[in-house]
Motif scaffolding. Structure first.
Motif, PDB file in Angstrom:
ATOM      1  N   LEU A   1       6.480   2.883 -17.637  1.00  0.00           N
ATOM      2  CA  LEU A   1       6.039   2.983 -19.034  1.00  0.00           C
ATOM      3  C   LEU A   1       4.525   2.960 -19.165  1.00  0.00           C
ATOM      4  O   LEU A   1       3.951   3.655 -19.985  1.00  0.00           O
ATOM      5  N   HIS A   2       3.886   2.121 -18.335  1.00  0.00           N
ATOM      6  CA  HIS A   2       2.440   1.942 -18.478  1.00  0.00           C
ATOM      7  C   HIS A   2       1.652   2.656 -17.385  1.00  0.00           C
ATOM      8  O   HIS A   2       0.444   2.451 -17.250  1.00  0.00           O
ATOM      9  N   GLU A   3       2.346   3.475 -16.607  1.00  0.00           N
ATOM     10  CA  GLU A   3       1.732   4.296 -15.558  1.00  0.00           C
ATOM     11  C   GLU A   3       0.845   3.469 -14.624  1.00  0.00           C
ATOM     12  O   GLU A   3      -0.343   3.762 -14.428  1.00  0.00           O
ATOM     13  N   LYS A   4       1.434   2.414 -14.091  1.00  0.00           N
ATOM     14  CA  LYS A   4       0.701   1.540 -13.166  1.00  0.00           C
ATOM     15  C   LYS A   4       1.296   1.662 -11.772  1.00  0.00           C
ATOM     16  O   LYS A   4       2.528   1.791 -11.628  1.00  0.00           O
ATOM     17  N   PRO A   5       0.452   1.592 -10.737  1.00  0.00           N
ATOM     18  CA  PRO A   5       1.020   1.591  -9.377  1.00  0.00           C
ATOM     19  C   PRO A   5       1.879   0.344  -9.156  1.00  0.00           C
ATOM     20  O   PRO A   5       1.534  -0.741  -9.629  1.00  0.00           O
ATOM     21  N   LEU A   6       2.988   0.535  -8.448  1.00  0.00           N
ATOM     22  CA  LEU A   6       3.946  -0.553  -8.225  1.00  0.00           C
ATOM     23  C   LEU A   6       3.989  -0.899  -6.731  1.00  0.00           C
ATOM     24  O   LEU A   6       4.087  -0.016  -5.888  1.00  0.00           O
ATOM     25  N   TYR A   7       3.898  -2.202  -6.433  1.00  0.00           N
ATOM     26  CA  TYR A   7       3.959  -2.662  -5.037  1.00  0.00           C
ATOM     27  C   TYR A   7       5.158  -3.578  -4.853  1.00  0.00           C
ATOM     28  O   TYR A   7       5.346  -4.508  -5.636  1.00  0.00           O
ATOM     29  N   ALA A   8       5.963  -3.297  -3.825  1.00  0.00           N
ATOM     30  CA  ALA A   8       7.156  -4.103  -3.528  1.00  0.00           C
ATOM     31  C   ALA A   8       6.804  -5.037  -2.384  1.00  0.00           C
ATOM     32  O   ALA A   8       6.372  -4.598  -1.314  1.00  0.00           O
ATOM     33  N   VAL A   9       6.953  -6.335  -2.612  1.00  0.00           N
ATOM     34  CA  VAL A   9       6.457  -7.316  -1.647  1.00  0.00           C
ATOM     35  C   VAL A   9       7.601  -8.147  -1.054  1.00  0.00           C
ATOM     36  O   VAL A   9       8.539  -8.522  -1.759  1.00  0.00           O
ATOM     37  N   HIS A  10       7.489  -8.436   0.233  1.00  0.00           N
ATOM     38  CA  HIS A  10       8.448  -9.310   0.923  1.00  0.00           C
ATOM     39  C   HIS A  10       8.151 -10.763   0.545  1.00  0.00           C
ATOM     40  O   HIS A  10       6.995 -11.200   0.572  1.00  0.00           O
ATOM     41  N   HIS A  11       9.203 -11.516   0.217  1.00  0.00           N
ATOM     42  CA  HIS A  11       9.030 -12.877  -0.296  1.00  0.00           C
ATOM     43  C   HIS A  11       8.271 -13.808   0.673  1.00  0.00           C
ATOM     44  O   HIS A  11       7.446 -14.619   0.251  1.00  0.00           O
ATOM     45  N   LEU A  12       8.555 -13.692   1.956  1.00  0.00           N
ATOM     46  CA  LEU A  12       7.904 -14.605   2.908  1.00  0.00           C
ATOM     47  C   LEU A  12       6.428 -14.279   3.079  1.00  0.00           C
ATOM     48  O   LEU A  12       5.593 -15.155   3.282  1.00  0.00           O
TER      49      LEU A  12
END
Ligand code: KG4
Ligand code: ZN
Length: 345
Positions: free
Chosen positions: A101-112
């Motif tokens: 919606l806000h055209e922002k880069p998205l980063y998927a991070v590992h919890h540890l």
């Protein structure tokens, strides 16, 4: 660079805005501890529903507290693995939608990875590599070798229970509420750690085992209370005095810390490191903090600020910042998937 970090892998709905990986502009954590204290542990379906109710107000408050909006931040980061399936879904779907919606880069991070990076919060750029990282949480117990930013090798892991899980189970046996770690610590403060010697499990190399320690506490408690070994563990608490419970808590805590130190010593004897970083919920433990201090075997020891030792959004934003600095590209919000189990990489 200002990153909105979102965390919902277990029973905390959390969001934070962090600048350049170290400066926390806001940090909001909605904990479900009160709900699960009643049940004695986390119930995944209830956790997911609670995340659903909390996530948007938590994000909203984190942005407001930071004086930012979804349009003024630079990126969104979210925990996508490991964790409870329904809980991870709520956080990732929220982050994906907001990023689109806000055209922002998205980063998927590992919890540890996030837990480790909680140590960099508040301008600790000076942590020297190679780092020996000990990740001790409710779901994991791992020793990681970290030669540089965003680079991890698992050199030790638990073969059964995680250490935090063991604290929680022992607390339950002694009749203390969930989460057990802080309760064990509190009661251990009035107990004698020498009273009930418990065995240190013999596990080769850098791996851990905690299920035997939990069983050893059950057996010890049964024998103190003159109960047979077939006696159900959930009722032993009704046959122990508060003094016996405190002594058992202190003896257990001391043994758990001894196990960690033994493995740290082995890791340090195998390879040269420049610093030691302790991470995850159990890093809040005061006996461990006191035992290791700020220097151990001539190496600086780092613990996260206690507000960032448990699950929070700031550590997610911090980890994403250092991933970006290491050249990691944003993930596609249309295809980001979750995984309840996965190893750090
Ligand atoms: O990292 P965390 O918040 O969640 C997971 O990623 O699992 O860790 C939660 C664990 C729980 O098992 C809790 O009992 C433990 O951390 N914990 C502690 C202390 N505070 C929290 N264990 C020992 N001593 C503490 N002071
Ligand atoms: Zn955690």
């Amino acid at each position: 660079m200002k990153i909105l970090g979102l965390e919902s892998s277990c029973d905390e709905t959390a969001a934070a805005v962090v600048e350049n990986g170290t400066r926390v502009l806001s940090n909001v954590v909605a904990s479900q501890i009160d709900i699960f204290a009643e049940y004695g542990g986390v119930i995944p379906e209830i956790a997911a529903r609670s995340h659903l109710e909390a996530v948007l107000p938590v994000v909203d408050k984190a942005l407001k507290d930071a004086g930012e909006t979804l349009d003024t931040i630079d990126a969104i980061a979210v925990t996508h693995t490991p964790g409870l399936l329904g809980s991870l879904l709520v956080g990732t779907l929220t982050a994906r939608t907001l990023a689109l919606l806000h055209e922002k880069p998205l980063y998927a991070v590992h919890h540890l990875k996030s837990h480790v990076y909680a140590n960099w919060i508040y301008t600790k750029y000076d942590i020297k590599f190679p780092v020996l990282a000990l990740v001790i949480s409710g779901g994991h117990t791992q020793i990681l070798s970290m030669p540089s930013h965003n680079s991890f090798e698992i050199i030790g892991t638990t073969r059964d229970d995680a250490i935090g899980e063991c604290f929680d189970k022992v607390a339950k046996i002694l009749g203390f509420p969930y989460p057990g770690g802080p309760e064990i610590s509190k009661h251990a403060g009035s107990g004698d750690p020498e009273k009930y010697p418990l065995p240190i499990p013999k596990v080769d190399g850098l791996d851990f085992s905690f299920s035997g320690l939990k069983t050893a506490v059950i057996r010890k408690a049964q024998s103190i209370a003159n109960l047979p070994i077939s006696y159900p563990s959930h009722d032993i608490k009704n046959h122990l005095t508060s003094g016996q419970k405190n002594d058992l808590a202190a003896s257990f805590e001391r043994t758990a810390v001894k196990i960690l130190l033994e493995k740290l010593d082995t890791a340090l004897s195998r390879q040269a490191y420049s610093s030691i970083v302790i991470a995850g919920g159990v890093s809040a433990n005061s006996l461990l903090r006191k035992t290791l201090g700020t220097t151990y075997k001539n190496l600086p020891v780092y613990f996260p600020d206690p507000k960032f030792s448990g699950d929070n959004g700031a550590m997610v934003a911090s980890a994403a910042f250092f991933e970006i600095k290491s050249g990691v590209h944003p993930t596609d919000p249309y295809s980001l998937s979750i995984s309840p189990r996965s190893t750090i990489s």
